[in-house]
Design a protein around this motif. Structure first.
Motif, PDB file in Angstrom:
ATOM      1  N   ALA A   1       0.182 -25.653 -69.425  1.00 51.97           N
ATOM      2  CA  ALA A   1       0.040 -25.905 -70.853  1.00 51.97           C
ATOM      3  C   ALA A   1       1.279 -26.620 -71.352  1.00 51.97           C
ATOM      4  CB  ALA A   1      -0.178 -24.606 -71.633  1.00 51.97           C
ATOM      5  N   GLY A   2       1.098 -27.388 -72.429  1.00 49.83           N
ATOM      6  CA  GLY A   2       2.207 -28.120 -73.019  1.00 49.83           C
ATOM      7  C   GLY A   2       1.812 -28.702 -74.356  1.00 49.83           C
ATOM      8  N   PRO A   3       2.648 -29.582 -74.903  1.00 49.00           N
ATOM      9  CA  PRO A   3       2.359 -30.147 -76.216  1.00 49.00           C
ATOM     10  C   PRO A   3       1.075 -30.962 -76.268  1.00 49.00           C
ATOM     11  CG  PRO A   3       4.644 -30.539 -75.576  1.00 49.00           C
ATOM     12  CD  PRO A   3       3.942 -30.015 -74.369  1.00 49.00           C
ATOM     13  N   GLU A   4       0.689 -31.564 -75.120  1.00 50.50           N
ATOM     14  CA  GLU A   4      -0.509 -32.390 -75.042  1.00 50.50           C
ATOM     15  C   GLU A   4      -1.386 -31.865 -73.912  1.00 50.50           C
ATOM     16  OE1 GLU A   4      -1.726 -37.055 -74.053  1.00 50.50           O
ATOM     17  OE2 GLU A   4       0.321 -36.342 -73.746  1.00 50.50           O
ATOM     18  N   ARG A   5      -2.687 -31.738 -74.174  1.00 50.65           N
ATOM     19  CA  ARG A   5      -3.588 -31.277 -73.113  1.00 50.65           C
ATOM     20  C   ARG A   5      -4.066 -32.476 -72.287  1.00 50.65           C
ATOM     21  NH1 ARG A   5      -9.255 -29.421 -71.888  1.00 50.65           N
ATOM     22  NH2 ARG A   5      -8.911 -27.698 -70.434  1.00 50.65           N
ATOM     23  N   ALA A   6      -3.229 -32.860 -71.339  1.00 53.53           N
ATOM     24  CA  ALA A   6      -3.540 -33.962 -70.437  1.00 53.53           C
ATOM     25  C   ALA A   6      -2.797 -33.713 -69.133  1.00 53.53           C
ATOM     26  CB  ALA A   6      -3.128 -35.304 -71.034  1.00 53.53           C
TER      27      ALA A   6
ATOM     28  N   GLN B   1       3.866 -33.525 -70.436  1.00 56.70           N
ATOM     29  CA  GLN B   1       4.832 -32.432 -70.298  1.00 56.70           C
ATOM     30  C   GLN B   1       4.060 -31.114 -70.225  1.00 56.70           C
ATOM     31  OE1 GLN B   1       7.747 -32.318 -73.426  1.00 56.70           O
ATOM     32  NE2 GLN B   1       8.468 -30.275 -72.866  1.00 56.70           N
ATOM     33  N   LEU B   2       4.087 -30.482 -69.051  1.00 50.39           N
ATOM     34  CA  LEU B   2       3.320 -29.261 -68.817  1.00 50.39           C
ATOM     35  C   LEU B   2       4.174 -28.236 -68.078  1.00 50.39           C
ATOM     36  CD1 LEU B   2       0.013 -30.885 -67.469  1.00 50.39           C
ATOM     37  CD2 LEU B   2       0.295 -29.807 -69.715  1.00 50.39           C
ATOM     38  N   GLU B   3       4.226 -27.015 -68.596  1.00 50.90           N
ATOM     39  CA  GLU B   3       4.746 -25.872 -67.840  1.00 50.90           C
ATOM     40  C   GLU B   3       3.650 -25.433 -66.848  1.00 50.90           C
ATOM     41  OE1 GLU B   3       6.457 -24.153 -72.079  1.00 50.90           O
ATOM     42  OE2 GLU B   3       4.719 -23.281 -71.082  1.00 50.90           O
TER      43      GLU B   3
ATOM     44  N   THR C   1       8.989 -13.990 -70.886  1.00 49.81           N
ATOM     45  CA  THR C   1       9.518 -13.626 -69.569  1.00 49.81           C
ATOM     46  C   THR C   1       9.730 -14.847 -68.683  1.00 49.81           C
ATOM     47  OG1 THR C   1       7.297 -13.200 -68.683  1.00 49.81           O
ATOM     48  CG2 THR C   1       8.473 -11.331 -69.654  1.00 49.81           C
ATOM     49  N   ALA C   2       8.980 -15.931 -68.946  1.00 52.27           N
ATOM     50  CA  ALA C   2       9.164 -17.158 -68.166  1.00 52.27           C
ATOM     51  C   ALA C   2      10.281 -18.028 -68.716  1.00 52.27           C
ATOM     52  CB  ALA C   2       7.861 -17.952 -68.137  1.00 52.27           C
ATOM     53  N   GLY C   3      10.625 -17.853 -69.992  1.00 55.09           N
ATOM     54  CA  GLY C   3      11.654 -18.683 -70.589  1.00 55.09           C
ATOM     55  C   GLY C   3      11.158 -20.029 -71.053  1.00 55.09           C
ATOM     56  N   TRP C   4       9.873 -20.078 -71.474  1.00 60.58           N
ATOM     57  CA  TRP C   4       9.343 -21.342 -71.962  1.00 60.58           C
ATOM     58  C   TRP C   4       8.463 -21.117 -73.169  1.00 60.58           C
ATOM     59  CZ3 TRP C   4       7.054 -22.309 -66.462  1.00 60.58           C
ATOM     60  CH2 TRP C   4       5.963 -21.469 -66.220  1.00 60.58           C
ATOM     61  N   THR C   5       7.520 -22.026 -73.478  1.00 63.40           N
ATOM     62  CA  THR C   5       6.862 -22.035 -74.777  1.00 63.40           C
ATOM     63  C   THR C   5       5.386 -21.659 -74.744  1.00 63.40           C
ATOM     64  OG1 THR C   5       8.398 -23.751 -75.512  1.00 63.40           O
ATOM     65  CG2 THR C   5       6.417 -23.446 -76.837  1.00 63.40           C
ATOM     66  N   TYR C   6       4.642 -22.037 -73.704  1.00 58.54           N
ATOM     67  CA  TYR C   6       3.182 -21.979 -73.787  1.00 58.54           C
ATOM     68  C   TYR C   6       2.491 -21.047 -72.781  1.00 58.54           C
ATOM     69  CZ  TYR C   6       3.651 -26.217 -76.655  1.00 58.54           C
ATOM     70  OH  TYR C   6       4.000 -27.124 -77.632  1.00 58.54           O
ATOM     71  N   SER C   7       2.755 -21.184 -71.496  1.00 55.69           N
ATOM     72  CA  SER C   7       1.857 -20.693 -70.440  1.00 55.69           C
ATOM     73  C   SER C   7       2.038 -19.215 -70.138  1.00 55.69           C
ATOM     74  CB  SER C   7       2.083 -21.494 -69.148  1.00 55.69           C
ATOM     75  OG  SER C   7       1.847 -22.865 -69.365  1.00 55.69           O
ATOM     76  N   SER C   8       0.887 -18.535 -69.865  1.00 55.80           N
ATOM     77  CA  SER C   8       0.876 -17.108 -69.517  1.00 55.80           C
ATOM     78  C   SER C   8      -0.100 -16.862 -68.376  1.00 55.80           C
ATOM     79  CB  SER C   8       0.430 -16.258 -70.712  1.00 55.80           C
ATOM     80  OG  SER C   8       1.346 -16.324 -71.780  1.00 55.80           O
TER      81      SER C   8
END
Length: 306
Positions: free
Chosen positions: A264-269, A194-196, A35-42
């Motif tokens: 959230a993203g590819p790297e947790r930083a 890179q973080l959503e 629903t957000a149009g991305w890869t990770y975050s809810s």
């Protein structure tokens, strides 16, 4: 949607999701990667009436159960994680429960309440755990009219997850937070991650006042970004930040502002880049005192009996 794909960025008018616009039964808010149009975050906000139960299938995501108001028992993989919770987000730090991917949890609240379900698609499967309120670092950030309080319950440096980063921010009425404007939409080792990001807002209304209205800005940073967004935000509203500069979040005078950040993203930083036109504000913080209204509260020195 695979983890390696890059979904279509939401249109600018989709970044602000007013209260109720994403509702599903029992959930006044429901944001997931599709629903957000991305890869990770809810993010889901769950409303449980007294003595009601809820089943949460974690699927391909890790989750944190965070009480916004009320207490809840979380049963997962033979563990009973009793969350003492709090009356509301403006009065106390809350304990929380971490749930791994590929499992089922059952939530039960004898007195009822509202609970944030904070999630991120992930690969590693970590064990379910209890996060005590007394272990949550409470940070005061900024100075003067940019003073705010950050409850770092699942910041990258405070609590282990695979992908998920989540914090709470409390901004006294009349102050700006998420300032200077910043971004985290490129992978630059040691400099930017890179973080959503999801912002979920609540405002505290003093007796005799009407509902408070705050403001939050998101601006583009590249050729594939959305248009500028200046959202008028009220309790229960969501703002999505798929990329770009974001901030400030402006709290109206007389109304303290709360927001829950989910990243959230590819790297947790959490590595951010300040907007170059506004980063100078950081240099003024050592010359100004912290707003004396902060902290609104501190973490307890020890936890309740469990």
């Amino acid at each position: 949607m695979g983890h390696g794909t890059h979904p279509t960025t939401p249109a600018s008018n989709d970044l602000h999701r007013p209260h109720g616009s994403t509702a599903r039964p029992g959930h006044p808010c429901w944001i997931d990667p599709d629903t957000a149009g991305w890869t990770y975050s809810s993010l889901r906000v769950l409303h449980l009436a007294p003595d009601r139960h809820h089943r949460l299938d974690t699927a391909d995501s890790e989750w944190i159960v965070l009480p916004l108001s009320g207490a809840v028992r979380v049963h997962c993989e033979g563990l009973d994680l009793d969350l003492h919770g709090r009356p509301d987000v403006f009065t106390a730090v809350s304990d929380f429960a971490y749930l791994p991917r590929d499992t089922t949890a059952h939530l039960h609240s004898p007195a009822g309440g509202r609970f944030a379900l904070v999630g991120a698609r992930c690969e590693r499967r970590l064990p379910p755990r209890y996060g005590p309120a007394h272990s949550v670092p409470v940070e005061l950030r900024g100075a003067g009219h940019t003073s705010r309080q950050v409850n770092n319950f699942a910041a990258a440096h405070t609590f282990e997850t695979d992908r998920l980063i989540a914090v709470e921010v409390l901004t006294p009425g009349g102050n700006w937070s998420s300032y200077p404007p910043h971004k985290h939409d490129q992978h630059r080792p040691g400099a930017e991650s890179q973080l959503e990001e999801i912002y979920y807002f609540e405002l505290r209304d003093p007796p005799g006042s009407g509902p408070g209205t705050g403001y939050h800005r998101v601006t583009p940073s590249g050729p594939h970004s959305h248009s500028d967004v200046l959202a008028e935000v009220r309790t229960g509203d969501i703002v999505l930040v798929p990329d770009g500069w974001h901030g400030p979040s402006a709290a109206p005078p007389g109304h303290d502002m709360y927001y829950l950040n989910v990243m959230a993203g590819p790297e947790r930083a959490w590595l951010i880049r300040d907007h170059p036109d506004h980063t100078w504000i950081r240099d003024t913080w050592h010359t100004e005192p912290t707003d004396p209204r902060l902290p609104l509260y501190t973490a307890p020195t020890e936890g309740p009996p469990r």
